[in-house]
Design an enzyme around this catalytic site. Structure first.
Site, short mmCIF file in Angstrom:
data_model
loop_
_atom_site.label_atom_id
_atom_site.label_comp_id
_atom_site.label_asym_id
_atom_site.label_seq_id
_atom_site.Cartn_x
_atom_site.Cartn_y
_atom_site.Cartn_z
N ASN A 8 0.86 -1.18 0.00
CA ASN A 8 0.00 0.00 0.00
C ASN A 8 0.90 1.23 0.00
O ASN A 8 1.46 1.60 1.02
CB ASN A 8 -0.89 -0.04 1.26
CG ASN A 8 -1.75 1.20 1.39
OD1 ASN A 8 -1.86 2.00 0.45
ND2 ASN A 8 -2.37 1.36 2.54
N LYS A 10 0.02 4.24 -0.48
CA LYS A 10 -0.67 5.43 0.03
C LYS A 10 -0.45 6.62 -0.91
O LYS A 10 -0.46 6.41 -2.12
CB LYS A 10 -0.23 5.73 1.46
CG LYS A 10 -0.35 4.49 2.35
CD LYS A 10 -0.15 4.76 3.81
CE LYS A 10 -0.29 3.46 4.58
NZ LYS A 10 -0.22 3.64 6.02
N HIS A 95 -9.67 1.35 4.57
CA HIS A 95 -8.42 1.54 5.30
C HIS A 95 -8.65 2.55 6.44
O HIS A 95 -9.44 3.48 6.30
CB HIS A 95 -7.33 2.05 4.35
CG HIS A 95 -5.97 2.05 4.97
ND1 HIS A 95 -5.55 3.05 5.81
CD2 HIS A 95 -4.98 1.16 4.90
CE1 HIS A 95 -4.32 2.77 6.22
NE2 HIS A 95 -3.94 1.63 5.69
N GLU A 97 -7.06 4.98 7.44
CA GLU A 97 -6.84 6.38 7.08
C GLU A 97 -8.05 6.96 6.37
O GLU A 97 -8.37 8.14 6.52
CB GLU A 97 -5.56 6.51 6.23
CG GLU A 97 -4.32 6.31 7.09
CD GLU A 97 -3.14 5.72 6.37
OE1 GLU A 97 -3.11 5.70 5.14
OE2 GLU A 97 -2.21 5.25 7.08
N GLU A 167 -5.63 -4.55 10.90
CA GLU A 167 -4.60 -3.52 11.07
C GLU A 167 -4.92 -2.67 12.28
O GLU A 167 -5.70 -1.70 12.18
CB GLU A 167 -4.56 -2.60 9.84
CG GLU A 167 -4.22 -3.29 8.54
CD GLU A 167 -3.64 -2.30 7.55
OE1 GLU A 167 -2.48 -2.47 7.18
OE2 GLU A 167 -4.32 -1.33 7.19
N GLY A 173 2.16 2.74 10.69
CA GLY A 173 3.11 3.82 10.47
C GLY A 173 3.76 4.34 11.73
O GLY A 173 4.37 5.41 11.72
N SER A 207 3.17 -1.65 10.61
CA SER A 207 4.62 -1.66 10.83
C SER A 207 5.28 -3.01 10.52
O SER A 207 6.22 -3.40 11.21
CB SER A 207 4.95 -1.18 12.24
OG SER A 207 4.50 0.15 12.42
N GLY A 228 2.75 -0.94 4.37
CA GLY A 228 2.82 0.46 3.96
C GLY A 228 4.27 0.88 3.77
O GLY A 228 4.90 0.63 2.74
P1 PGA Z 1 2.64 0.59 7.71
O1 PGA Z 1 1.19 0.77 7.01
O2 PGA Z 1 3.19 -0.73 7.20
O3 PGA Z 1 3.43 1.75 7.24
O4 PGA Z 1 2.40 0.55 9.17
C1 PGA Z 1 0.32 -0.30 6.87
C2 PGA Z 1 -0.96 0.15 6.23
O5 PGA Z 1 -1.41 1.26 6.54
O6 PGA Z 1 -1.59 -0.57 5.45
#
Ligand code: PGA
Length: 246
Positions: A8, A10, A95, A97, A167, A173, A207, A228
Site C-alpha cells: 500500500n 498510500k 483503510h 486512514e 490492522e 506507520g 509496521s 505500507g
Molecule cells: P505501515 O502501514 O506498514 O506503514 O504501518 C500499513 C498500512 O497502513 O496498510
C-alpha cells in the site's frame, strides 16, 4: 494457502518515482521463483502506467480505494470499472486512514465491498481498533462490529475470495507492531466469525518489516501482510514477500 503480500503505497510514489521500484520488483520476480502472490497498490494516477509494467509479470495490480457507483457526478472519485480498465484485480476498502480522515463509515464501506464483488475486484477489507479501544478491552468488539456492518447483506457464498486485513490503528506507520499472538487471536476470531467462506485470506498490517514478518507468518490464521512504509522500496519489500530466496 498461497501467501499474499499487498504493498500500500498510500500517497507516495505517484509518478516517475514509482518506475524504478516497479522495475526492480519485476526484475526480481522474473529472476526468482517467488511463491507468494504480490499485489502493488499505487496511487490512482500511477495505476495505468504501473498496470502496463506489470502486464506479463506475476505481480498483480490493486487500487487503494474506489467509489461504489459505476459512474456519475462524483467529482474526484474513481469508479470500479475504471480500476478494472487499468488491470486492477484487488481494491483496498475501508483503510483506517480513509475511516479517520475521510470519515468513511461501515455503511459506505459495505456499499464499496458490494461494488467490488459486483465488478470481480477482490476487496481487501481493513479492520482495526485504536489504542483507546484496545486499552479498554474493546478491540474485538470494535473489529467484530466493523466486520458485521462492513459485510452486511452478503452471504458466505458471496464473500468467496474475500481478503480481510487486520490492522490495529496504533500500529500503522508508528513503528509499534502488534504482538504476533495478539494478531493471531484477532485473525482467528475473524476467521471463526466468518465461518465457511471459500478462499478467505486474512492479512496482518501495521509496521510490518523484514525483521518481524516471519513471526506473523508463523501464525495459523495469518496468510500474509498489508505493508505500507516497508513496501515503498523494493529492497525493503522483497525480503518480506520472499523470505526463501532473499
Ligand atoms: P505501515 O502501514 O506498514 O506503514 O504501518 C500499513 C498500512 O497502513 O496498510
Amino acid at each position: 494457502m498461497r501467501e499474499l503480500f499487498v504493498a500500500n503505497w498510500k500517497m507516495n510514489l505517484g509518478g516517475r518515482n514509482s518506475l524504478e521500484q516497479v522495475r526492480e520488483l519485476c526484475s526480481y520476480c522474473q529472476q526468482n521463483e517467488v511463491a507468494a502472490e504480490v499485489v502493488l497498490c499505487p496511487p490512482a494516477t500511477a495505476l495505468f502506467m504501473v498496470g502496463e509494467m506489470l502486464s506479463n509479470t506475476d505481480i498483480v495490480l490493486g487500487g487503494q480505494n474506489m467509489h461504489y457507483e459505476d459512474k456519475g457526478a462524483f467529482t474526484g472519485e474513481i469508479a470500479p470499472p475504471f480500476l478494472k480498465e487499468t488491470g486492477c484485480r484487488y481494491v483496498i476498502i475501508g483503510h483506517s486512514e480513509r475511516r479517520q480522515y475521510f470519515k468513511e463509515g461501515n455503511d459506505l464501506i459495505n456499499k464499496k465491498i458490494k461494488a467490488a464483488f459486483r465488478w470481480q475486484l477482490t476487496p481487501i477489507l481493513c479492520l482495526g481498533e485504536n489504542l483507546t479501544q484496545r486499552e479498554a478491552g474493546k478491540a474485538w468488539e470494535t473489529v467484530e462490529n466493523q466486520l458485521a456492518e462492513g459485510l452486511e447483506g452478503i452471504d458466505s457464498m458471496g464473500l468467496a475470495g474475500l481478503v480481510v486485513a487486520y490492522e490495529p490503528i496504533w500500529a500503522i506507520g508508528t513503528g509499534k507492531w502488534a504482538q504476533p499472538a495478539d494478531a493471531q487471536e484477532m485473525a482467528g476470531r475473524i476467521r471463526a466469525k466468518l465461518g465457511e467462506v471459500d478462499n478467505l485470506r486474512i492479512l496482518y498490517g501495521g509496521s510490518v518489516k523484514a525483521a518481524n514478518i516471519s513471526e506473523y507468518m508463523q501464525c495459523e490464521d495469518i496468510d500474509g501482510a498489508l505493508v505500507g512504509g516497508a513496501s515503498l522500496k523494493a529492497v525493503d519489500f522483497i525480503p518480506i514477500f520472499d523470505r526463501q530466496n532473499s
